[in-house]
Design an enzyme around this catalytic site. Sequence first.
Site, mmCIF file in Angstrom:
data_model
loop_
_atom_site.group_PDB
_atom_site.id
_atom_site.type_symbol
_atom_site.label_atom_id
_atom_site.label_comp_id
_atom_site.label_asym_id
_atom_site.label_seq_id
_atom_site.Cartn_x
_atom_site.Cartn_y
_atom_site.Cartn_z
ATOM 1 N N ASP A 170 0.806 -1.227 0.000
ATOM 2 C CA ASP A 170 0.000 0.000 0.000
ATOM 3 C C ASP A 170 0.841 1.281 0.000
ATOM 4 O O ASP A 170 0.291 2.372 0.015
ATOM 5 C CB ASP A 170 -0.963 0.011 1.192
ATOM 6 C CG ASP A 170 -0.248 0.182 2.522
ATOM 7 O OD1 ASP A 170 1.002 0.229 2.535
ATOM 8 O OD2 ASP A 170 -0.927 0.274 3.552
ATOM 9 N N TYR A 264 10.525 4.539 1.000
ATOM 10 C CA TYR A 264 11.393 3.554 1.658
ATOM 11 C C TYR A 264 12.849 3.661 1.233
ATOM 12 O O TYR A 264 13.731 3.129 1.904
ATOM 13 C CB TYR A 264 10.879 2.128 1.409
ATOM 14 C CG TYR A 264 9.842 1.717 2.431
ATOM 15 C CD1 TYR A 264 10.219 1.176 3.655
ATOM 16 C CD2 TYR A 264 8.488 1.884 2.191
ATOM 17 C CE1 TYR A 264 9.287 0.812 4.605
ATOM 18 C CE2 TYR A 264 7.536 1.524 3.132
ATOM 19 C CZ TYR A 264 7.944 0.987 4.342
ATOM 20 O OH TYR A 264 7.017 0.638 5.277
HETATM 21 P P1 NAD Z 1 -0.436 -7.569 13.956
HETATM 22 O O1 NAD Z 1 0.663 -8.221 14.721
HETATM 23 O O2 NAD Z 1 -1.379 -6.664 14.647
HETATM 24 O O3 NAD Z 1 -1.325 -8.728 13.278
HETATM 25 C C1 NAD Z 1 -0.805 -9.860 12.706
HETATM 26 C C2 NAD Z 1 -1.604 -11.079 13.149
HETATM 27 O O4 NAD Z 1 -1.034 -12.224 12.479
HETATM 28 C C3 NAD Z 1 -1.534 -11.366 14.649
HETATM 29 O O5 NAD Z 1 -2.828 -11.475 15.176
HETATM 30 C C4 NAD Z 1 -0.795 -12.700 14.729
HETATM 31 O O6 NAD Z 1 -1.226 -13.522 15.781
HETATM 32 C C5 NAD Z 1 -1.087 -13.317 13.381
HETATM 33 N N1 NAD Z 1 -0.132 -14.335 12.958
HETATM 34 C C6 NAD Z 1 1.200 -14.326 13.112
HETATM 35 N N2 NAD Z 1 1.739 -15.432 12.579
HETATM 36 C C7 NAD Z 1 0.715 -16.172 12.083
HETATM 37 C C8 NAD Z 1 0.636 -17.427 11.427
HETATM 38 N N3 NAD Z 1 1.747 -18.134 11.168
HETATM 39 N N4 NAD Z 1 -0.572 -17.893 11.060
HETATM 40 C C9 NAD Z 1 -1.685 -17.169 11.318
HETATM 41 N N5 NAD Z 1 -1.678 -15.979 11.939
HETATM 42 C C10 NAD Z 1 -0.489 -15.483 12.320
HETATM 43 O O7 NAD Z 1 0.261 -6.820 12.731
HETATM 44 P P2 NAD Z 1 -0.183 -5.543 11.891
HETATM 45 O O8 NAD Z 1 0.665 -4.401 12.277
HETATM 46 O O9 NAD Z 1 -1.641 -5.384 11.927
HETATM 47 O O10 NAD Z 1 0.284 -5.958 10.429
HETATM 48 C C11 NAD Z 1 -0.144 -7.144 9.814
HETATM 49 C C12 NAD Z 1 0.684 -7.424 8.587
HETATM 50 O O11 NAD Z 1 0.333 -6.555 7.525
HETATM 51 C C13 NAD Z 1 2.184 -7.237 8.778
HETATM 52 O O12 NAD Z 1 2.885 -8.233 8.054
HETATM 53 C C14 NAD Z 1 2.442 -5.902 8.161
HETATM 54 O O13 NAD Z 1 3.796 -5.735 7.794
HETATM 55 C C15 NAD Z 1 1.523 -6.012 6.978
HETATM 56 N N6 NAD Z 1 1.199 -4.778 6.247
HETATM 57 C C16 NAD Z 1 1.571 -4.730 4.959
HETATM 58 C C17 NAD Z 1 1.276 -3.643 4.188
HETATM 59 C C18 NAD Z 1 1.769 -3.616 2.765
HETATM 60 O O14 NAD Z 1 1.964 -2.572 2.209
HETATM 61 N N7 NAD Z 1 2.039 -4.768 2.141
HETATM 62 C C19 NAD Z 1 0.565 -2.587 4.743
HETATM 63 C C20 NAD Z 1 0.172 -2.657 6.071
HETATM 64 C C21 NAD Z 1 0.507 -3.768 6.815
HETATM 65 C C1 G6P Z 2 3.461 1.063 4.839
HETATM 66 C C2 G6P Z 2 4.036 -0.096 4.094
HETATM 67 C C3 G6P Z 2 3.734 -1.378 4.792
HETATM 68 C C4 G6P Z 2 4.183 -1.331 6.231
HETATM 69 C C5 G6P Z 2 3.563 -0.164 6.926
HETATM 70 C C6 G6P Z 2 4.239 -0.055 8.291
HETATM 71 O O1 G6P Z 2 2.071 1.108 4.704
HETATM 72 O O2 G6P Z 2 3.610 -0.183 2.769
HETATM 73 O O3 G6P Z 2 4.367 -2.422 4.108
HETATM 74 O O4 G6P Z 2 3.834 -2.519 6.917
HETATM 75 O O5 G6P Z 2 3.808 1.020 6.216
HETATM 76 O O6 G6P Z 2 3.547 0.797 9.081
HETATM 77 P P1 G6P Z 2 3.747 0.883 10.647
HETATM 78 O O7 G6P Z 2 2.786 1.954 10.977
HETATM 79 O O8 G6P Z 2 3.366 -0.489 11.190
HETATM 80 O O9 G6P Z 2 5.171 1.214 10.887
HETATM 81 MN MN MN Z 3 4.360 -2.186 1.911
#
Ligand code: NAD
Ligand code: G6P
Ligand code: MN
Length: 441
Positions: A170, A264
């Site tokens: 995102d 980034y």
């Molecule tokens: P979070 O820790 O609040 O939530 C993650 C959840 O995943 C937790 O509830 C945890 O128990 C669960 N989990 C961990 N390992 C697992 C497994 N093996 N099987 C099933 N469930 C499992 O984290 P968050 O801050 O809400 O972020 C969630 C994810 O989204 C992170 O990987 C973050 O980097 C990603 N993210 C990516 C983008 C992007 O641009 N691609 C944007 C926002 C967040």
């Molecule tokens: C951006 C990126 C994600 C990342 C997030 C981290 O949205 O695209 O890949 O997980 O920032 O945000 P945070 O608020 O958890 O540092």
């Molecule tokens: Mn990302």
Amino acid sequence: MKKFSILIAGGGSTYTPGIVLMLLSHLDRFPLRSIKFYDNDAERQKIVADACEVLIRERNPEISFLATTDPETAFTDVDFVMAHIRAGKYAMRELDEKIPMKYNVVGQETCGPGGIAYGMRSIGAMLELVDYMEKYSPQAWMLNYSNPAAIVAEATRKLRPDSRILNICDMPIGIERHMAEILHLDSRKDMDISYYGLNHFGWWTSIKDHAGNDLMPVLKEHIKEKGYCVEAQMYQHTDDSWTDTFRKARDVYALDPDTLPNTYLKYYFYPDYVVEHTDPAYTRANQVMDGREKFVFGECRKIAEAQSSEGADLHIDEHASYIVDLACALAYNTKEKMLLIVENNGAVQNFDPTAMVEVPCLVGSDGPQALCIGDIPRFQKGLMEQQVAVEKLVVEAWAEQSYQKLWQALTLSRMVPSASVAKAILDDLIEANKDYWPELK
Ligand code: NAD
Ligand code: G6P
Ligand code: MN
């Protein structure tokens, strides 16, 4: 109209309530019959699920809902898996950030040694999800945004080449929202863009309006002075540390004034600045635990207790509607143009065809088709080759349980000054990650 069944993997994520509200606000174009949550931490997931059950009941009681830790229950009869797991949760993110900082090296969620450590945890966890989907709903698509998306994407390319997983980020969407604001446009969708790079490592080469007018000059004037900072109140990336990142884009831009950079890149071009401006005792993980996690879980508890969302402050994660755009593109063959992390396969012509690159794709019912970018300049190519090598070495290290390759990956990372520092960080990371990484030989 067909109604879809969705599984959210990582049900206990801080993003889940916002995404559920977003899904519930897009039912006219993406109708749902079922929403399921899956997580491997029942207690954490329950806090979020108890609130989301109320939200769904209030807004559309016809949608069935369940939360489970059982893979068969979760993955059976689903059309789309939306995956946002965090292997090792915030406790491990904190270590990913703090261990490198001991050596004055950037500690970051997805970049440098922190991203490598997180990658080594995510590969196995994500392959497990892919295998469950293949077993119980082989026709489904997994829309993955679990990080580090670059390493997850390379791992599934190499180790599950036939899997129906699409990796998406995102950050470009977030930056494009700032660009639209700078340009006084209603929506980022009023821009036609061209972009290439790797995940969290890319550049816009062209931004036009739909009439074909070049919008780059106005954007460049702004970014030269203020980075991507805008006056307007945005709804994502609003913490001070993010504002600093958006401001620093000014200095990142200075390296190549022909393109507009992903934020980034600051970690790769200005690691000394990042280290100087990081409190090694209170990193981003601490900010997120004290901020987003406390807030979201607090609101969830209130909703569950009152059995009503009245007065609750959870907002629709509208920025995340790109996930619905992606699901709709697959379901209805819309051929929408979206940035995805896909196998290069000639899209960037003078670059490794097996690299996972982030480029515009047309998405239809057969999946994504990358648009041709042509040749890229020496500066970007050099940087991307180094970073792709890091990502590929991590996946090889995981698959072969190779200490040597992981040491090479860390040594090759731009943020690590020497092989000796790489080794010291690696040895600390191995100790910290012994419950998550394969044993390295
Ligand atoms: P979070 O820790 O609040 O939530 C993650 C959840 O995943 C937790 O509830 C945890 O128990 C669960 N989990 C961990 N390992 C697992 C497994 N093996 N099987 C099933 N469930 C499992 O984290 P968050 O801050 O809400 O972020 C969630 C994810 O989204 C992170 O990987 C973050 O980097 C990603 N993210 C990516 C983008 C992007 O641009 N691609 C944007 C926002 C967040
Ligand atoms: C951006 C990126 C994600 C990342 C997030 C981290 O949205 O695209 O890949 O997980 O920032 O945000 P945070 O608020 O958890 O540092
Ligand atoms: Mn990302």
